[in-house]
Design an enzyme around this catalytic site. Structure first.
Site, PDB file in Angstrom:
ATOM      1  N   GLY A   1      14.052 -40.609  -8.592  1.00 43.46           N
ATOM      2  CA  GLY A   1      12.781 -40.916  -7.803  1.00 43.46           C
ATOM      3  C   GLY A   1      12.599 -40.143  -6.424  1.00 43.46           C
ATOM      4  N   THR A   2      12.287 -39.005  -6.679  1.00 43.57           N
ATOM      5  CA  THR A   2      12.284 -37.877  -5.544  1.00 43.57           C
ATOM      6  C   THR A   2      11.270 -38.238  -4.423  1.00 43.57           C
ATOM      7  OG1 THR A   2      10.692 -36.654  -6.876  1.00 43.57           O
ATOM      8  CG2 THR A   2      13.154 -36.031  -6.660  1.00 43.57           C
ATOM      9  N   ASN A   3      10.432 -39.407  -4.742  1.00 42.41           N
ATOM     10  CA  ASN A   3       9.499 -39.690  -3.485  1.00 42.41           C
ATOM     11  C   ASN A   3      10.436 -40.379  -2.645  1.00 42.41           C
ATOM     12  OD1 ASN A   3       7.252 -38.787  -5.077  1.00 42.41           O
ATOM     13  ND2 ASN A   3       6.983 -40.685  -6.086  1.00 42.41           N
ATOM     14  N   ASP A   4      11.050 -41.543  -3.098  1.00 45.81           N
ATOM     15  CA  ASP A   4      11.883 -42.286  -2.267  1.00 45.81           C
ATOM     16  C   ASP A   4      13.022 -41.332  -1.810  1.00 45.81           C
ATOM     17  OD1 ASP A   4      10.976 -44.966  -1.414  1.00 45.81           O
ATOM     18  OD2 ASP A   4      10.823 -45.131  -3.733  1.00 45.81           O
TER      19      ASP A   4
ATOM     20  N   ARG B   1       5.040 -47.664 -14.239  1.00 44.46           N
ATOM     21  CA  ARG B   1       5.347 -48.749 -13.100  1.00 44.46           C
ATOM     22  C   ARG B   1       4.576 -49.852 -13.459  1.00 44.46           C
ATOM     23  NH1 ARG B   1       3.768 -43.737 -10.164  1.00 44.46           N
ATOM     24  NH2 ARG B   1       5.583 -43.255  -8.435  1.00 44.46           N
TER      25      ARG B   1
ATOM     26  N   GLU C   1      17.108 -43.031  -6.046  1.00 42.76           N
ATOM     27  CA  GLU C   1      16.087 -42.842  -5.219  1.00 42.76           C
ATOM     28  C   GLU C   1      16.746 -43.187  -3.869  1.00 42.76           C
ATOM     29  OE1 GLU C   1      12.565 -44.795  -6.217  1.00 42.76           O
ATOM     30  OE2 GLU C   1      13.480 -46.512  -6.993  1.00 42.76           O
TER      31      GLU C   1
ATOM     32  N   CYS D   1      11.029 -38.479 -11.885  1.00 48.78           N
ATOM     33  CA  CYS D   1       9.662 -39.072 -12.098  1.00 48.78           C
ATOM     34  C   CYS D   1       8.829 -39.412 -10.793  1.00 48.78           C
ATOM     35  CB  CYS D   1       9.840 -40.443 -12.815  1.00 48.78           C
ATOM     36  SG  CYS D   1      10.766 -41.516 -11.879  1.00 48.78           S
TER      37      CYS D   1
ATOM     38  N   SER E   1      16.976 -41.587 -13.520  1.00 47.00           N
ATOM     39  CA  SER E   1      15.754 -40.926 -13.408  1.00 47.00           C
ATOM     40  C   SER E   1      15.468 -40.922 -11.770  1.00 47.00           C
ATOM     41  CB  SER E   1      14.303 -41.642 -13.917  1.00 47.00           C
ATOM     42  OG  SER E   1      13.228 -41.078 -13.770  1.00 47.00           O
TER      43      SER E   1
ATOM     44  N   TYR F   1      14.071 -33.927 -18.579  1.00 50.65           N
ATOM     45  CA  TYR F   1      12.838 -34.045 -18.546  1.00 50.65           C
ATOM     46  C   TYR F   1      12.409 -34.039 -17.194  1.00 50.65           C
ATOM     47  CZ  TYR F   1      13.364 -38.849 -18.062  1.00 50.65           C
ATOM     48  OH  TYR F   1      13.515 -40.253 -17.534  1.00 50.65           O
TER      49      TYR F   1
ATOM     50  N   ARG G   1      -3.230  -1.281  -6.463  1.00 53.91           N
ATOM     51  CA  ARG G   1      -2.092  -2.195  -6.667  1.00 53.91           C
ATOM     52  C   ARG G   1      -2.768  -3.118  -7.716  1.00 53.91           C
ATOM     53  NH1 ARG G   1      -5.166  -5.161  -1.422  1.00 53.91           N
ATOM     54  NH2 ARG G   1      -7.197  -5.271  -2.670  1.00 53.91           N
TER      55      ARG G   1
ATOM     56  N   HIS H   1     -15.448  -9.114   1.683  1.00 48.62           N
ATOM     57  CA  HIS H   1     -14.405  -9.960   2.202  1.00 48.62           C
ATOM     58  C   HIS H   1     -14.422 -11.283   1.549  1.00 48.62           C
ATOM     59  CE1 HIS H   1     -12.886 -12.634   5.314  1.00 48.62           C
ATOM     60  NE2 HIS H   1     -11.974 -11.786   5.517  1.00 48.62           N
TER      61      HIS H   1
ATOM     62  N   ARG I   1       9.807 -49.287 -15.726  1.00 48.83           N
ATOM     63  CA  ARG I   1      10.460 -49.460 -14.504  1.00 48.83           C
ATOM     64  C   ARG I   1      10.158 -51.222 -14.010  1.00 48.83           C
ATOM     65  NH1 ARG I   1       9.207 -46.700  -8.899  1.00 48.83           N
ATOM     66  NH2 ARG I   1       7.603 -48.162  -9.197  1.00 48.83           N
TER      67      ARG I   1
ATOM     68  N   ARG J   1      -3.101   2.891   8.625  1.00 46.86           N
ATOM     69  CA  ARG J   1      -3.519   1.692   7.967  1.00 46.86           C
ATOM     70  C   ARG J   1      -2.487   0.615   7.805  1.00 46.86           C
ATOM     71  NH1 ARG J   1      -7.936   2.907   4.366  1.00 46.86           N
ATOM     72  NH2 ARG J   1      -8.724   4.738   4.672  1.00 46.86           N
TER      73      ARG J   1
ATOM     74  N   GLY K   1      -8.366  -7.675   4.614  1.00 50.46           N
ATOM     75  CA  GLY K   1      -8.939  -7.735   6.020  1.00 50.46           C
ATOM     76  C   GLY K   1      -8.369  -8.405   7.065  1.00 50.46           C
TER      77      GLY K   1
ATOM     78  N   MET L   1      -5.432  -7.398   8.566  1.00 43.54           N
ATOM     79  CA  MET L   1      -4.769  -6.792   9.636  1.00 43.54           C
ATOM     80  C   MET L   1      -5.502  -5.375   9.802  1.00 43.54           C
ATOM     81  SD  MET L   1      -0.797  -7.594   9.156  1.00 43.54           S
ATOM     82  CE  MET L   1      -0.736  -6.467   7.943  1.00 43.54           C
TER      83      MET L   1
ATOM     84  N   LYS M   1       0.781  -1.194  -0.023  1.00 41.86           N
ATOM     85  CA  LYS M   1      -0.054  -0.075   0.121  1.00 41.86           C
ATOM     86  C   LYS M   1       0.953   1.104   0.207  1.00 41.86           C
ATOM     87  CE  LYS M   1      -3.816  -0.099   2.370  1.00 41.86           C
ATOM     88  NZ  LYS M   1      -4.559  -0.505   3.377  1.00 41.86           N
TER      89      LYS M   1
HETATM   90  C1  PEP Z   1       9.835 -42.353  -6.422  1.00 43.25           C
HETATM   91  O1  PEP Z   1      10.356 -43.025  -5.414  1.00 43.25           O
HETATM   92  O2  PEP Z   1      10.004 -41.003  -6.500  1.00 43.25           O
HETATM   93  C2  PEP Z   1       9.315 -42.968  -7.461  1.00 43.25           C
HETATM   94  C3  PEP Z   1       8.849 -42.336  -8.467  1.00 43.25           C
HETATM   95  O3  PEP Z   1       9.257 -44.497  -7.370  1.00 43.25           O
HETATM   96  P1  PEP Z   1       7.720 -44.870  -6.497  1.00 43.25           P
HETATM   97  O4  PEP Z   1       6.976 -43.648  -6.029  1.00 43.25           O
HETATM   98  O5  PEP Z   1       7.009 -45.952  -7.038  1.00 43.25           O
HETATM   99  O6  PEP Z   1       8.432 -45.448  -5.455  1.00 43.25           O
HETATM  100 MG    MG Z   2      10.590 -44.956  -5.732  1.00 40.96          MG
END
Ligand code: PEP
Ligand code: MG
Length: 902
Positions: free
Chosen positions: A788-791, A582, A767, A854, A786, A874, A343, A459, A637, A98, A107, A109, A29
């Site tokens: 495997g960012t989950n694991d 998978r 992973e 992935c 690749s 990718y 704004r 609001h 995989r 203000r 709204g 603050m 503001k």
């Molecule tokens: C992972 O681990 O990121 C992955 C893609 O494999 P999954 O989720 O099947 O374990």
């Molecule tokens: Mg995995």
């Protein structure tokens, strides 16, 4: 101490000293008031106390050294400019105080108006206003009310009740019917309420009023609702708010005065035109609170043509200057227009795309900038379904389509009930006369919000739009009875728990649950709408911006898909291959029996028979997928989860066996299964016998899958197609694991592929943290990685991915240990560092190593930017997130190219 003020000592800025780029220091503001002042627009004079001052106050609990003196100096020059002194009994200067943080928090603050009024200056104000006693006493009662509630925590309802009492005593429902005497009486009543709750008289000293109000604004940064809002909107907790002290101008001086809110384009649809609400004879807070119903801004042309024309001129100027949709608050004091705020306006997802496209057409911005101004979260919202309406469904009411989308759910009337029912997994619609900041929890929990009062700028509307939540506001046919937990409409009574459906685009309200249909944007991605020949501005804008994103992006976008249907859909959505197929789902359903045979095999021959039976089924699976992804890479995989996941749960089996034994039935097979389940039981299955470990332990399992993949690729290629398989080994932690699998796979591939021309790559998932840290070695045996960012997140943090989000993440979020679950958005410092190390060391060992991701993060907007930055080739994500990833991959290029003009 130095006597000269240094830059860091400077805690107060006159409006003439700032500009729009100083939002960190002056808040949104303050920075924009300064910008408008410098543009020569009619802004009431004032000054801004910096966010630094706020932060210092919040850290120490007291005003920083020098602040009081700087405020005094700026106040003095404001007084000089206005020719009035703060609270002067004869001719008072009044100011508003203000809040204004870097990011708008509508709204959330505090604001206090009319600071400087007291028992004496109220008379002076009346004189100033041409003996307008009514106005003066109304202003005074507003000050006591706002000051009491905001600064001294006096319960707001007490003031509201007193106001209601005054109106009923007068036999009216309209506050404009209260005359000066009534309001004088109300001031007395308010003062008593103030004294009762605070144990002191309402402060008469103007500077004390000012200091306390400033302090209250500082403190409102840490009010519960502000904290909640920041968490929801992912606004950092340590920014603090600036405080703007502005000479008061009055919209409540009579019928030639008023206040309003305007947008330079429709913030809901993006359509060009003048949108806004105006309320004659009122102060700004009345509009936002939806207390009286506003008129459309166009009405102002009739009421005050001069101000209307001037406003339109200023709006056009602001749009040209900011090169974007602006939202504006203004006040007209006796025919004189004042700009109180501007704004770059919040907008719906649809409007963001449409407006970006329009601004390109108008030559105000280029396509890179257009790409920068939309985002993946907005695109995802546009992919939500809408109501499918036929004659069966007739609306029972129509309000304002305040925030688009379609929502059905059980009606609730309080924020608390919304939270309760949502926690039980119910969809709820929060119905209120109007919402206020205390409803925030309920608004977050609800699927949609329905109010009977208030316009597009109420609001409810502003907050819902910010959250991307469906909202219908101002449905005034609804008689809402909050204590009775019901509303009536069109002769029907709807009570808590009944289902209603609301359409935030059209503003229509339906009783019962209306079925939904897919969005046009999805239809466009599906290929069933031709963007060149469609008369839908949104689809055209999406098409144009997506085309540009595709042209700009470096990252390819693949999909995670393991059926032909998913692969086909993802391809229509723009997927350039499969990054993760998978294979485990291929072992379920009627194939379970074969898997059981594999697990229970007592001899090599029994196992080989089971695998031989699985081979043709797997081959068919892959043929279908290779056909759908003809010409594009498909990463398959090899089986990952522990085999016992394919067997019935231990408890269930044990019970079945016991019951059957009791009945004297033949339970040999169940007993064998039970024994196998017991044998395979693991305390930590996620860290147990899965992935490559399984392939090394069960002879022939991976070999069967490799053969099926190679045979499928050859079959598709021989039929005239082009299969591009990439075999991916899961859970590798050491290069030796991969080398062992690879040696066997290469033999099979060579044997199957022969001279068919099929090329099969072999690579690995990264992973396991050890794999990331030994990526240089692993790359020797892998043609691609690749991530495997989950694991990798699970093992990097040591967080069980199936348990922790519900168990304790709420506390971690509350403590700010992370701002968002690391399973949702990549933890760039830790897990991201593993990715970076592996990418660098992998490429150093094998130049040209193909790199992708992935895990779920492949479709998360922020993570896509990170993967772009670390140089992956990718990202791969679920089919519905493919367009989001394409868009974000394009945005990542534009942003790193430095065209960030925010
Ligand atoms: C992972 O681990 O990121 C992955 C893609 O494999 P999954 O989720 O099947 O374990
Ligand atoms: Mg995995």
């Amino acid at each position: 101490m130095a006597t000269h003020e240094t830059a860091s000592d400077k805690l107060v800025y006159d409006f003439a000293e700032g500009n729009k780029d100083l939002k960190d220091l002056l808040g949104g503001k303050g920075a924009n008031l300064a910008e408008m002042t410098n543009l020569g627009l009619p802004v009431p004079p004032g000054f801004t106390i910096t966010t630094e001052a706020c932060k210092a106050y919040l850290a120490t609990g007291r005003e920083p050294d020098g602040l009081a003196a700087q405020i005094a100096a700026h106040l003095e020059s404001l007084e000089r400019e206005m020719g009035r002194r703060l609270g002067d009994p004869d001719d008072p200067l009044l100011v508003s105080v203000r809040s204004g943080a870097k990011f708008s928090m509508p709204g959330m603050m505090e604001t206090v108006l009319n600071v400087g009024l007291n028992d004496r200056s109220v008379i002076g104000l009346s004189n100033q206003a041409g003996q307008n006693d009514r106005f003066a006493w109304d202003s005074y009662r507003r000050l006591i009310q706002m000051f009491g509630k905001t600064v001294c925590d006096v319960p707001g309802e007490e003031f509201e009740h007193a106001l209601e009492d005054a109106k009923s005593a007068k036999g009216t429902r309209n506050d404009l019917d209260l005359d000066a005497d009534d309001l004088r009486g109300l001031v007395d009543a308010y003062k008593k309420i103030f004294a009762k709750h605070t144990g002191r008289e309402f402060p008469q000293e103007p500077r004390e009023q000012l200091d306390l109000a400033i302090r209250a604004v500082f403190e409102s940064w840490n009010a519960e609702r502000a904290i909640l809002y920041r968490r929801q909107e992912r606004i950092p907790a340590d920014l603090g708010t600036a405080v703007n002290v502005v000479a008061m101008v009055f919209g409540n001086l009579g019928p030639d005065s008023g206040t309003g809110v305007a947008f330079t384009r429709d913030p809901a649809s993006g359509a060009q035109g003048i949108y806004g609400d105006y309320l004659a004879n009122a102060q700004g807070e009345d509009v936002v609170a939806g207390i009286r119903n506003t008129v459309p801004l166009q009405e102002l042309e009739r009421l005050d043509k001069k101000s209307y024309d001037e406003l339109l001129g200023i709006m056009a100027r602001l749009e040209g200057h900011y090169q974007d949709l602006c939202d504006i608050e203004f006040t007209i004091e006796r025919g004189k227009l004042w700009m109180l705020q501007t704004r770059v306006g919040k907008r719906t997802a649809a409007a963001a795309f449409v407006i970006a496209g329009q601004l390109v057409d108008e030559g105000l911005i280029d396509l890179d900038e257009a790409l920068h101004r939309v985002n993946g979260a907005q695109l995802a919202q546009l992919m939500f379904p809408r109501f499918q309406l036929d004659h069966e469904f007739q609306p029972v009411a129509k309000g304002i389509g305040a925030s688009p989308g379609a929502a059905s759910g059980k009606v609730v009337f309080t924020s608390a009930r919304a939270v309760e029912l949502a926690a039980e997994g119910e969809s709820v619609i929060l119905v209120r006369r109007e919402t206020n900041p205390d409803d925030l929890n309920g608004m977050i929990a609800a699927k949609g919000i329905l109010t009977s009062r208030g316009g597009k700028t109420s609001h409810a509307a502003v907050v819902a739009r910010g959250m991307g939540k469906t909202c219908v506001s101002g449905a005034d046919e609804l008689e809402v009875d909050v204590p009775g937990r019901r509303f009536t409409v069109a002769g029907k009574t709807v009570t808590e728990g009944d289902v209603v459906s609301i359409d935030g685009t059209t503003g229509k309200v339906y009783l019962g649950e209306v079925p939904v249909m897919p969005s046009e944007v999805v239809q466009y991605f599906e290929g069933s709408l031709d963007p060149e020949h469609i008369d839908n501005p949104l689809v055209r804008a999406v098409h144009r911006i997506m085309t540009h994103a595709d042209a700009r992006r470096r990252l390819a976008v693949r999909t995670n898909a393991d059926t032909g249907a998913d692969a086909a859909r993802a391809r229509r959505f723009g997927a350039q291959g499969i990054g993760l197929c998978r294979t485990e789902h291929m072992f379920l359903g009627d194939r379970r029996e074969l898997v059981e045979r594999l697990i229970l095999a007592r001899t090599g021959t029994e196992r080989e028979d089971a695998l031989a039976a699985l081979l043709p089924l797997q081959r068919e699976d892959f043929i279908e997928i290779f056909r759908e992804m003809d010409g594009l890479p498909v990463t398959v995989r090899l089986i990952d989860p522990p085999l016992h996941e394919f067997l019935p749960p231990l408890e269930q089996l044990a019970v079945n066996v016991a019951v059957a034994q009791e009945r004297g039935e033949d339970v040999a097979k169940e007993e064998a299964l039970l024994a196998a389940v017991r044998r395979m039981h693991e305390e930590n299955p996620m860290l147990g016998l899965r992935g490559v470990r399984l392939g090394l332990v069960i002879p022939g399992l991976f070999a069967m899958q490799v053969r099926a993949i190679a045979e499928a690729a050859v079959a598709v290629t021989e039929a005239g197609g082009h299969a591009c398989p990439e075999i991916m080994v899961p859970l590798v932690g050491a290069v030796q694991e991969l080398e062992t699998v690879r040696a066997e796979a290469e033999k099979i591939i060579a044997e199957v592929v022969g001279d068919s021309g099929v090329e099969v790559l072999i690579g690995t998932m990264i992973e396991v943290p050890r794999a990331a840290l030994t990526a240089g070695q692993i790359a020797e045996a892998a043609e691609f990685f690749s991530f495997g960012t989950n694991d990798l997140t699970q093992m990097g943090w040591g967080f069980s991915r199936d348990d922790v989000e519900g168990a304790f993440f709420w506390r971690y979020l509350e403590l700010g240990i992370f701002g968002i679950s690391p399973f949702e958005s990549i933890d760039t410092d830790g897990v991201g560092r593993l990715v970076r190390i592996a990418a660098e060391e992998g490429r150093a060992a094998r130049p040209g190593l193909k790199l992708g991701v992935c895990g779920e993060h492949g479709g998360d907007p922020d993570s896509v930017h990170f993967f772009h930055a670390v140089g992956l080739d990718y990202v791969s994500c679920s089919p519905f997130r493919v367009p989001v990833a394409r868009l974000e991959a394009g945005r990542a290029v534009v942003e790193t190219a430095g065209s960030d003009s925010r």
